[in-house]
Design a protein around this motif. Structure first.
Motif, PDB file in Angstrom:
ATOM      1  N   THR A   1      42.596  36.576  31.855  1.00  0.00           N
ATOM      2  CA  THR A   1      42.730  36.634  33.581  1.00  0.00           C
ATOM      3  C   THR A   1      40.756  35.605  33.253  1.00  0.00           C
ATOM      4  N   GLY A   2      41.207  34.879  34.946  1.00  0.00           N
ATOM      5  CA  GLY A   2      39.987  34.006  35.282  1.00  0.00           C
ATOM      6  C   GLY A   2      39.824  34.159  36.043  1.00  0.00           C
ATOM      7  N   LEU A   3      39.186  32.335  37.269  1.00  0.00           N
ATOM      8  CA  LEU A   3      39.203  31.512  38.255  1.00  0.00           C
ATOM      9  C   LEU A   3      39.544  30.632  37.572  1.00  0.00           C
ATOM     10  N   SER A   4      40.227  30.311  38.984  1.00  0.00           N
ATOM     11  CA  SER A   4      40.802  28.514  38.504  1.00  0.00           C
ATOM     12  C   SER A   4      39.572  27.771  38.447  1.00  0.00           C
ATOM     13  N   GLY A   5      39.992  27.127  37.103  1.00  0.00           N
ATOM     14  CA  GLY A   5      38.948  26.107  36.402  1.00  0.00           C
ATOM     15  C   GLY A   5      38.478  27.288  35.512  1.00  0.00           C
ATOM     16  N   SER A   6      38.744  27.905  35.016  1.00  0.00           N
ATOM     17  CA  SER A   6      37.435  29.169  34.281  1.00  0.00           C
ATOM     18  C   SER A   6      37.837  28.794  33.016  1.00  0.00           C
TER      19      SER A   6
ATOM     20  N   VAL B   1      52.686  37.101  22.646  1.00  0.00           N
ATOM     21  CA  VAL B   1      52.880  36.430  24.199  1.00  0.00           C
ATOM     22  C   VAL B   1      50.994  35.957  24.342  1.00  0.00           C
ATOM     23  N   LEU B   2      50.981  35.136  25.110  1.00  0.00           N
ATOM     24  CA  LEU B   2      49.338  34.665  25.351  1.00  0.00           C
ATOM     25  C   LEU B   2      50.138  33.965  26.906  1.00  0.00           C
ATOM     26  N   VAL B   3      48.878  35.338  27.993  1.00  0.00           N
ATOM     27  CA  VAL B   3      49.465  34.799  29.322  1.00  0.00           C
ATOM     28  C   VAL B   3      48.219  34.292  30.003  1.00  0.00           C
TER      29      VAL B   3
ATOM     30  N   VAL C   1      41.844  39.498  28.326  1.00  0.00           N
ATOM     31  CA  VAL C   1      40.763  38.289  28.093  1.00  0.00           C
ATOM     32  C   VAL C   1      40.560  37.887  29.802  1.00  0.00           C
ATOM     33  N   TYR C   2      39.057  38.452  29.607  1.00  0.00           N
ATOM     34  CA  TYR C   2      38.192  37.781  30.924  1.00  0.00           C
ATOM     35  C   TYR C   2      37.411  36.821  30.266  1.00  0.00           C
ATOM     36  N   VAL C   3      37.878  35.984  31.349  1.00  0.00           N
ATOM     37  CA  VAL C   3      37.292  34.343  30.703  1.00  0.00           C
ATOM     38  C   VAL C   3      36.549  33.827  32.423  1.00  0.00           C
ATOM     39  N   ASP C   4      35.615  34.371  32.221  1.00  0.00           N
ATOM     40  CA  ASP C   4      34.356  34.837  32.278  1.00  0.00           C
ATOM     41  C   ASP C   4      33.532  33.551  32.760  1.00  0.00           C
ATOM     42  N   THR C   5      33.640  32.556  33.944  1.00  0.00           N
ATOM     43  CA  THR C   5      32.775  31.295  34.267  1.00  0.00           C
ATOM     44  C   THR C   5      32.475  31.387  35.325  1.00  0.00           C
TER      45      THR C   5
ATOM     46  N   TYR D   1      38.389  37.911  44.206  1.00  0.00           N
ATOM     47  CA  TYR D   1      39.208  38.125  42.977  1.00  0.00           C
ATOM     48  C   TYR D   1      38.335  39.048  42.453  1.00  0.00           C
ATOM     49  N   GLU D   2      39.549  40.552  41.738  1.00  0.00           N
ATOM     50  CA  GLU D   2      38.634  41.537  41.438  1.00  0.00           C
ATOM     51  C   GLU D   2      38.620  41.308  39.554  1.00  0.00           C
ATOM     52  N   ALA D   3      37.087  41.307  39.163  1.00  0.00           N
ATOM     53  CA  ALA D   3      36.799  40.805  37.467  1.00  0.00           C
ATOM     54  C   ALA D   3      37.804  41.885  36.901  1.00  0.00           C
ATOM     55  N   PRO D   4      37.572  42.261  35.937  1.00  0.00           N
ATOM     56  CA  PRO D   4      37.556  42.703  34.742  1.00  0.00           C
ATOM     57  C   PRO D   4      36.856  44.395  34.789  1.00  0.00           C
TER      58      PRO D   4
END
Length: 634
Positions: free
Chosen positions: A467-472, A536-538, A563-567, A599-602
């Protein structure tokens, strides 16, 4: 008291208390539009009932000079409007409850707000009331809020209403004006089916037709307000309805005693009565009715008791004990009216906690059949409900509950909806009927299960939820992780947000409601892949914590890895591989996460990847290391 200083001797005082216990109790609320005089009316009732202490009277006199709106007279509204904000603005914000008594009856009155934004507070006050006093300003007559409150009162099961045409003094006690308002109200309220409906011309400020009959309305021959409140037959029919008691807790102080404690919702019970555990259907008989003051020979609705049973049957908190010959319905799906009370909208598919009686289960609204325009009472199509809106919805629960339709029993037919993240109550509901559309469908037993499928692949099934923003960089990292797992001989599949919208979710847009449904479908699909024994990778933005929590709850502990993709959004804007940020900022794309949609960050993700400090390859390797460390792969 301010008006009565007589002293009672002990015997007289005992007689007085006994007389008070024998009086009936009427719960009613005052409602209507802003400045129609609700608080003033209650203050007048308290004053005329001689239930104001000397210090309260002095405070009222002082506050009337400071905040009052009635010149040199007492401003009775200040007896009820306790919040400083209410006094300064001259309005009611919270629900205020007051007690008063007359020679014939005891009363608990709820003063509810008139502002549209506080409709939820009005619904709260109406939920326990037997009668509604609906005030209208004689100068303005029936207005939108009058219609709204009358509708909600009828929806919440109030069968008795008084139309109090207030401020009749400001129209010179004009009978024609009163008659016009009365007829207008009767016309639009005809379909509500109130058992009694009485219109009374009053002046709450001066007391006309409140507790004394006014000489200035000789044309009015009906009951004055207090007479009607003292004599209206609301019927204490909870005692006559089938026995119901929700178990609050299992009372087990020692090995020799096991009882079930709770408050009787309806009906009555005696030792020897045949009862049933509503959900399981197991029968027994009541052995004892235990209280702190000793055993009872009979207990009625409203009493808190502990029941012991003749047989050992499985009962726990939330179960309903019911009369064996009049069992409630049991279902995990039902249709209900929902009054939405939260600033955050209701979206079908979003998981909430549903509390019915003492039982709390996970559930969600599966469909909004329609919402009600409370101004015109029209049924309107809707995909979501907003603050103070009323909708007729289908709900699905994670476990069956016992209930009665709300119109048959307000105690066992009502529920509240609780936000799972904030624990705030976001809605109140009234169950209309159970849904039995799937009672002929049962789970098919499959001999080869998840563990066997996964063992064949030499791995543990899991969902890696990126999970993360578009383009992260979610999709890039997920793709690298899959390539690494594939090279190790692991069985995987990637569900990517863009790809899924070309097939499974091609019918969905990007509104908040559609985003909730988007994640619900993907989460259910991911669950099937886990059951197949796959990793499974979502890769989805999945902006809301509630939906990510819903996806987590679909699988077993340890099978969901967030998995928080923090960008930082500034870096996402710079990357903007698809030109989406530029289009969103130009207004060409609506509801874009990070621009005009939140966007509600984890808060506690299993893996937190800060891509501004690591390459995509390094981030992917960290995910693989986590899988090894937690023995999801060998």
């Amino acid at each position: 008291m301010a008006h009565a200083a007589s002293k009672l001797d002990p015997a007289a005082f005992t007689d007085y208390l006994a007389a008070q216990e024998r009086k009936g109790l009427l719960r009613f609320l005052t409602c209507g539009s802003v400045d129609d005089g609700k608080s003033t009316l209650i203050g007048r009732l308290l004053y005329d009932s001689k239930l104001i202490f000397e210090d309260q009277l002095l405070t009222l006199e002082r506050d009337s000079r400071k905040h009052g709106t009635t010149g040199e007279d007492f401003d009775f509204a200040l007896l009820v409007d306790g919040l400083e904000a209410e006094r300064e603005q001259g309005i009611t914000i919270d629900v205020a409850y007051r007690f008063f008594t007359t020679e014939k009856r005891k009363f608990i009155v709820a003063d509810t707000p008139g502002h549209e934004q506080y409709t939820r507070n009005m619904a709260t006050g109406a939920s326990t009331a037997d009668l509604a006093v609906l005030l209208v300003d004689a100068r303005f007559g029936v207005v939108t809020q009058t219609r709204r409150h009358a509708f909600i009162a009828s929806l919440l099961g109030i069968r008795h209403v008084v139309l109090a045409v207030n401020k009749i003094d400001l129209v010179d006690f004009d009978q024609a004006r009163y008659d016009a308002i009365r007829k207008d109200f009767e016309t639009f309220a005809a379909s509500f089916g109130f058992d009694t409906q009485v219109a009374i011309p009053i002046s709450a400020r001066f007391g006309d037709n409140v507790t004394t009959r006014s000489d200035r309305t000789p044309w009015y021959t009906g009951p004055i307000l207090i007479e009607h409140l003292e004599t209206v037959e609301v019927g204490d029919d909870l005692k006559s309805r089938p026995f119901r008691m929700s178990v609050q807790w299992v009372n087990r102080p020692n090995l020799d005693f096991r009882g079930f404690s709770g408050t009787i919702a309806s009906g009555s019970v005696r030792p020897g009565d045949s009862v049933v555990a509503a959900t399981s259907g197991r029968r027994s008989t009541v052995k004892r009715i235990v209280t702190m003051d000793g055993d009872l020979t009979e207990a009625h609705a409203g009493e808190a008791v502990t029941l012991t049973l003749a047989d050992e049957i499985d009962l726990s908190r939330g179960d309903v004990i019911a009369a064996a010959d009049a069992r409630p319905e049991v279902t995990d799906q039902f249709a209900a009216h929902v009054v939405w009370m939260s600033d955050a909208p209701l979206f079908p598919g979003r998981p909430y906690l549903i509390k019915v009686g003492t039982k709390t289960v996970t559930g969600s609204v599966t469909e909004i059949k329609h919402k009600v325009d409370v101004n015109t009472f029209e049924h309107l199509a809707a995909k979501e409900l907003h603050l103070n809106e009323v909708g007729f919805c289908n709900l699905s629960l994670s476990a069956p509950i016992a209930f009665d339709p709300y119109e048959a029993n307000r105690e066992t037919g009502s529920f509240i909806v609780i936000d799972r993240l904030t624990n705030a109550t976001v809605a109140a509901g009234m169950i209309w009927f159970g849904l039995r559309r799937a009672t002929n469908i049962h789970l098919q037993a499959i001999d080869t299960g998840k563990i066997a499928r996964a063992a064949l692949k030499g791995q543990h099934p899991a969902i890696l939820w990126f999970t993360g923003l578009s383009g992260s960089g979610k999709s890039t990292i997920a793709n690298l992780v899959e390539k690494r797992l594939h090279s190790m001989g692991r069985h995987t599949y990637v569900l990517d947000g863009d790809n899924v919208r070309h097939g499974l979710n091609r019918d969905l847009g990007f509104t908040d409601a559609d985003r909730v449904e988007n994640i619900r479908r993907v989460a259910e699909t991911a669950k099937l892949f886990v059951d197949a024994g796959l990793i499974v990778l979502v890769s989805f933005i999945s902006p809301f914590r509630a939906e990510r929590r819903m996806a987590r709850d679909l699988v077993e502990d340890g099978e969901f890895v967030e998995v928080y993709v923090d960008t930082p959004i500034e870096i996402c804007r710079q990357r903007d591989p698809k030109g989406l940020y530029a289009k969103a900022e130009a207004g060409q794309i609506k509801n874009f996460t990070g621009i005009d949609s939140p966007y509600e960050a984890p808060e506690q993700a299993e893996i937190h990847l800060m891509t501004s400090q690591a390459t995509a390859e390094m981030a992917a390797e960290r995910v693989v290391d986590y899988l090894r460390e937690h023995r999801l792969i060998d």
